[in-house]
Enzyme design. Structure first.
Site, PDB file in Angstrom:
ATOM      1  N   HIS A 102      87.861 -10.930  15.298  1.00  0.00           N
ATOM      2  CA  HIS A 102      87.147 -10.022  14.284  1.00  0.00           C
ATOM      3  C   HIS A 102      87.399 -10.760  13.074  1.00  0.00           C
ATOM      4  CE1 HIS A 102      87.972  -6.494  17.156  1.00  0.00           C
ATOM      5  NE2 HIS A 102      86.721  -6.390  16.953  1.00  0.00           N
ATOM      6  N   GLU A 233      78.208  -4.972  23.371  1.00  0.00           N
ATOM      7  CA  GLU A 233      79.680  -4.587  24.186  1.00  0.00           C
ATOM      8  C   GLU A 233      79.210  -2.794  24.338  1.00  0.00           C
ATOM      9  OE1 GLU A 233      83.429  -5.693  23.137  1.00  0.00           O
ATOM     10  OE2 GLU A 233      84.298  -3.700  23.665  1.00  0.00           O
ATOM     11  N   GLU A 269      83.172  -4.189  29.579  1.00  0.00           N
ATOM     12  CA  GLU A 269      84.468  -3.830  29.425  1.00  0.00           C
ATOM     13  C   GLU A 269      85.064  -2.886  30.520  1.00  0.00           C
ATOM     14  OE1 GLU A 269      86.429  -3.351  25.591  1.00  0.00           O
ATOM     15  OE2 GLU A 269      88.046  -1.961  26.658  1.00  0.00           O
ATOM     16  N   HIS A 272      85.957   0.535  29.182  1.00  0.00           N
ATOM     17  CA  HIS A 272      84.634   1.240  28.744  1.00  0.00           C
ATOM     18  C   HIS A 272      83.820   1.592  29.981  1.00  0.00           C
ATOM     19  CE1 HIS A 272      84.640  -1.033  24.575  1.00  0.00           C
ATOM     20  NE2 HIS A 272      85.671  -0.219  24.874  1.00  0.00           N
ATOM     21  N   ASP A 297      85.405  -8.112  29.221  1.00  0.00           N
ATOM     22  CA  ASP A 297      86.684  -7.864  28.460  1.00  0.00           C
ATOM     23  C   ASP A 297      87.285  -7.170  29.572  1.00  0.00           C
ATOM     24  OD1 ASP A 297      86.019  -8.556  25.954  1.00  0.00           O
ATOM     25  OD2 ASP A 297      86.114  -6.560  25.088  1.00  0.00           O
ATOM     26  N   ASP A 308      90.072   5.235  25.615  1.00  0.00           N
ATOM     27  CA  ASP A 308      90.326   3.786  25.822  1.00  0.00           C
ATOM     28  C   ASP A 308      91.823   3.412  26.095  1.00  0.00           C
ATOM     29  OD1 ASP A 308      89.147   1.398  26.520  1.00  0.00           O
ATOM     30  OD2 ASP A 308      88.791   1.048  24.350  1.00  0.00           O
ATOM     31  N   ASP A 310      93.029   0.620  26.954  1.00  0.00           N
ATOM     32  CA  ASP A 310      93.094  -0.923  26.910  1.00  0.00           C
ATOM     33  C   ASP A 310      94.405  -1.535  27.651  1.00  0.00           C
ATOM     34  OD1 ASP A 310      90.727  -1.307  25.785  1.00  0.00           O
ATOM     35  OD2 ASP A 310      91.673  -1.586  23.654  1.00  0.00           O
TER      36      ASP A 310
END
Lengths: 437, 437, 437, 437
Positions: A102, A233, A269, A272, A297, A308, A310
């Site tokens: 980002h 996304e 992802e 997600h 992802d 999430d 991750d």
């Protein structure tokens, strides 16, 4: 900062499945050919700058836990550059040549937009230097439109026109620097595009704004000659109670409605996917059959947890399903596998960053090897072929061509009597699948 | 069977909120005018034949519990007619003049398709007689394409071409009888259209088949002059592990992809909405802003339960949100509110059928009255208007017209500096909303 | 009925991991020794009579799909005996020597309790004959207290005293026949013990009744000399909205409160575990560390589905975690692994019954082999040992002995200063774990 | 800081249901008597210092959004005192005379434990002054054992003995200051007590440690003469993947096992309840019938969201159920209703803090008024009484006294024949309930 960032860590090598060395690949052998391509060309791994170099271990109930030795506690440009150097050493040792970022991860926010842009330019120029002479390039860039309080009501869907403009300026710049660094894709993740409550929201107006915003992004990309893929996304919720890009189908519906379908692909992802009530494989297949599988992802969630997490994906069955979609798609270049995954908060050794990535890469590599076994065996695809064989007939073909009306079908139904229906053979399909693991 | 089906039950009347009579309406006053229309014209209630007259109380772990006095234990045509008479007495006593049915609910399945069609014709002719002289008509009909084992792999998406044909024949006939009875809509609920596992499924091929099927339905409907609306009823899962019409957005995406968007609207069911991860209000608004809000299956689920409980909606706040969408849509005629809801398994008194419907109708009526209060008060819509006021400017209008590119937006963002962002006032919005309950 | 029930199916043999024969074991080798015991003694597999011989493929939206050739469409005693013969041929071919049953699965319900008991006696006597000369015995028996409408409000927790008495009579008889057949355990699954709504429920009174009921069962078991273990099977919901035996901890809390803790163990079902928000491994460990791990219902659910799908467990990682608890427990005899799992509704070949069980058995066997690898490697248990090493000190031992008060602890905290906290090494633990798969 | 913190906000007064003034109570009339007590004595409201004065609007994806005018950006002692003054002005204007705090909310963490204690003493002394001459006292205090990285593996359940000691010292001090300020309860919320993965965890050992810790807390409390109630606050997960105090039943099971049942009650939080798969009403009733209903954290979650949203409860039906448990319990003093609830991130006006609390208080007050209506009407409790009437017989009483064995029950069952089972009347119960709203 002098010398290596990861002094005790060697370049990670492939040592094969019998190795007990945590700092070695057991399944990922970059140049080995599988199903006609090198593993690295199927897998196109990417390091997520934000998790790996900006993740602090903080959570809604806890302070940061990670104190990497190279951090000096500031958010300065010099610190940003030092981190970028660490990133390149990390990728080099890992043997990965793509990264994702980002705008606001890699360079500090300034007091004004102009200052933020200048900061970004400086760090990006430095990254460009580090890239030189290496094959390392961004898999994708993106604009961080969710962290700053100005985006609390959304960016493209904010109720404030000034925020819409600010977001546009930020995306414009982020596309530019992604282009400059040789990035192959650009991602939109609309963490704040959605609503907290419908009681104060004009959903139609917000969606119209989002479409205008995306249209302007497409035009600008073309204007500056950026040929990378634009990716949406999907995510169902968090941070926003309800996000507009809920899942693959919802995102496709939006793109279709506003005439943007040809201009975007999807970045799926896994975590997600499961939060939206689907398996990761479902989302990948939905994207694939709509010609929209752009990037993955690669992470996972916890099946008992509603947010999430991750995590690095280490489930071998899951990884095999993911790779099945990728192989059916003929690969996903110019997309790849971005490790949008983070260390657990309690994992505080520098070494843990390597262990996590090695584990994630090995898992995907093992998935790819399993798909090769399934393909060579052939019995799973044969099972599917047989299942639909009744449509591989002349009459089936006419139906598929849209030539058969209800009257004709009724006549056939009367003529044929009760149709025979075969077993779905799910247990056999699962047995074949698991045998390849 | 002689005489009344519900001997102790009078015609249900409106007695107002202070009444303690369980067999009276406290909020639903059919002919009272609210927001410019009679309550009955906003609400257009419908009895669901399957739950109310074919529901047995059986569940996956339990045998039937309902033994209504008029049932003789057979699935004969004479029993089918007797049930239909009970249905009309029930509607008449309740003061509801719409009903919904599946073909196989109202008439027994025959040994052949021809026999099933003949059975259906006989019962439908009887229903037509009962309708005569009353204002009672079907809100919609539908074909039951999920109960019979032939549909275990789907109907339009079955892997067997013979099943596809059989389903087409069944839908053809169901459209015909709906048309004959003066039905205003026809619903497709694809309970078996989806997959149990992707391991044995060709999702793209199945979706293509579904599109061909729907296209043929549209053509046939036009051919016979049926002007009713075709409706798709989204549901995420159950009975099928993953259904293709997951939610409103997914259904819209499918319709758009295959050029069917203008030909179908959606039948939103509240319990299906929550199972797909959305609020019912979200699904209604998604349908509404896409011009696709066709009908409402008025029920509710249990927030802690992961399957379709099909309960009568008695939550007043929820009902108010539902009616907010309906009023914003200017009503939903020719659609209506179908009570796709059933008694709890343990509710075994004939009286309970009435109590459940009265409760459901009163709740929706109370919701409508609350919306009227909100509209008269005006402060909630004013709150929304103010929130987006920055787009009600010349520059906002240009953005909304798609005339503003990223360069212009960047210039504005630089010029304006940090945008001011107002409070979202969610707590105030909730306070205003709750005050109307 | 003459001859074999499964004519084309041979006795299933172990052929090793490289076999492509669907009708062979690739991992389960009954007499092979692993970690000091034969595989069959670790695994103690059992066939669930209800799923395997009474499962019809019916679901809440669909009719039965299974038409096994030996079924004649009746619920007669002769049919019951024929099914029992099929069960024994099935176990013999599979090489499994335990089975589980509900009273009402194996023999038809009569018009009166006396008649039901007589039916049961006849079928049980027949089963006893079939058992003779084989090592086959029930792993456990149980009473079906959920199917009949009389149990709609519960059995031991019904609001009707007559139902409480009826349930007691049924359990009494079911314990007797389990004892007679040489069963090693007796299970209570309270599918209807709970509530649909608290609005009409006196939860305290119902729980008190359940405790009285269990106490009476304990007394009766002792009186007749049945030494088998009594087991409670936790499940959170379905069919009842909220069941009293929600999960392991809730069941233990109930047993503790009413002084029943020493008399019962738990039967942990993996699918029930995940529905209650826990992993299966969590529930097993909770039972284990409370000395209550009595039996395992070896199945799995779907992580995206909110009801009991009762699938055969084929996930290798999950199976390894399950076996980790079992090995830590030193095995679970006299309990075992009951396949409380069913074919998918669409699996309609007789062969599918074998494929499903082979898959399930091989998966557990593979899990056991993986645990052996983990144990031999030792690095995972070493990781845990090190993590708690600071308590393996004199002061740690005093804390664990309950001898250290807050004042002493405060003094130590002041003296020690900020404690060092090591990395949790979760990624390393996962890497080690996955390497064994 | 000079003058008022909330200059435009008057003392909030009761104006009745017809008031349109957002800054007035419509339902909460502190001194009005309902069911024999003043509303303020039933409701015993408390302000949660952490949400109201330390909540920043930050979330895992976003920076703080709240910039209250009295904040100077520091975490100094002078700032801590200024906030405390704001807290007292806030309570005074709201008309609430209880507050709850964590040690580290109200005073800054120091470099050493001694320094932290000194900081705490200084702020607590200041709070004590502010309390003087008012009726304001802490409803409860608690120790923050989750924010600091030292607690990342738990506090009482940390794998590091030094952390265990540190936590003990912190709790010791927090009990002392709660006692000093006249607090009526002390809460334990074990946000980090649990595990992230069982792969690296010795669950039994951790639970044993937790029991030792609680035992020491009980002893210390008694030693210093603190008569307040000790409370455990169950929560299933977040921040820890799996917390040991999952729900009410799990917490009770733990307390029973370790002989702590008489020493602790429960603090039930509605949002935690729903995250654990139960309704808030279920958790309250579970606590109540076990004599353990100590306090209520009055908030709510979002039924479609899988994490703790800590919203102010505005659902009137839910509030009525909560108050039903409270009234049945005869009130919950010395516990109360703590608003463990926060403004939405986007609510950034100072006024919003008042609106949120007013809304929350009015909702609970409305719930209480509804319970009074239900009690006066009496038909709901009559429905329950009738349902269990068959146990209000001589034989029923003998069963409840534990005097009836299986043989006697079987005899009765044979004698009585098939039991009659009445309708559960759920729809009627819901109709009665909703009529009171």
């Amino acid at each position: 900062w002098k010398g290596e960032f990861f002094p005790g860590i060697p370049k990670i090598k492939y040592e094969g499945p019998s190795s007990k060395n945590p700092l070695a690949y057991k399944w990922y052998n970059a140049d080995e050919e599988i199903l006609g391509k090198k593993m690295k060309d199927w897998l196109r791994f990417s390091v997520a700058f934000w998790h790996t170099f900006r993740g602090t271990g903080g959570d809604p109930f806890g302070a940061p836990t990670k104190y990497w030795p190279w951090e000096d506690g500031t958010n300065s440009i010099s610190m940003a550059k030092r981190r970028m150097s660490a990133n390149f050493e990390f990728m080099e040792k890992l043997g990965v040549d793509r990264w994702c970022f980002h705008d606001r991860d890699i360079a500090p926010d300034g007091k004004t937009l102009a200052e933020s842009n200048a900061n970004l330019d400086e760090v990006v120029a430095f990254a460009k230097e580090l890239q030189e002479g290496t094959g390392i390039r961004p898999l994708w860039g993106t604009a961080q439109l969710f962290m700053h309080p100005r985006y609390m009501h959304g960016a493209a869907t904010s109720s404030e026109v000034g925020v819409y403009a600010y977001a546009a300026a930020q995306v414009k710049k982020a596309i530019e620097v992604t282009h400059y660094l040789g990035g192959e894709n650009f991602v939109f993740w609309g963490g704040r595009e959605g609503y907290q409550t419908l009681l104060n929201t004009d959903m139609k107006r917000e969606l119209d704004h989002m479409a205008r915003f995306f249209q302007a992004a497409v035009e600008y990309k073309k204007k500056i000659g950026f040929n990378g893929t634009l990716l949406i996304e999907p995510k169902p919720q968090e941070p926003t109670k309800h996000q507009y890009d809920w899942d693959a189908a919802t995102s496709l519906s939006f793109l279709q409605k506003y005439g943007l379908a040809g201009e975007f692909k999807l970045n799926i992802e896994c975590n997600h996917a499961t939060l939206s009530g689907h398996s990761c494989h479902h989302e990948l297949e939905t994207a694939r059959i709509n010609g929209a599988l752009g990037n993955i992802d690669a992470n996972t969630g916890d099946p008992q947890i509603g947010w999430d997490t991750d995590q690095f994906l280490t489930d071998i069955g899951e990884a095999t399903l993911v790779m099945l979609s990728v192989v059916r798609n003929g690969g996903i270049a110019p997309g790849g596998f971005n490790f949008d995954a983070k260390l657990r908060r309690e994992s505080t050794d520098v070494e843990d960053i390597f262990l996590a990535h090695i584990s994630g890469m090995d898992t995907m590599a093992r998935g790819l090897r399993n798909v090769a076994k399934l393909m060579e065996d052939g019995s799973l695809s044969e099972l599917i072929r047989k299942r639909y064989a009744s449509f591989d007939t002349e009459f089936g073909a006419e139906i598929e061509a849209g030539k058969v009306d209800f009257e004709t079908l009724e006549k056939k139904a009367m003529e044929w009597g009760e149709p025979a229906v075969a077993s779905g053979k799910q247990e056999l399909a699962e047995m074949i699948f698991r045998s390849a693991l």
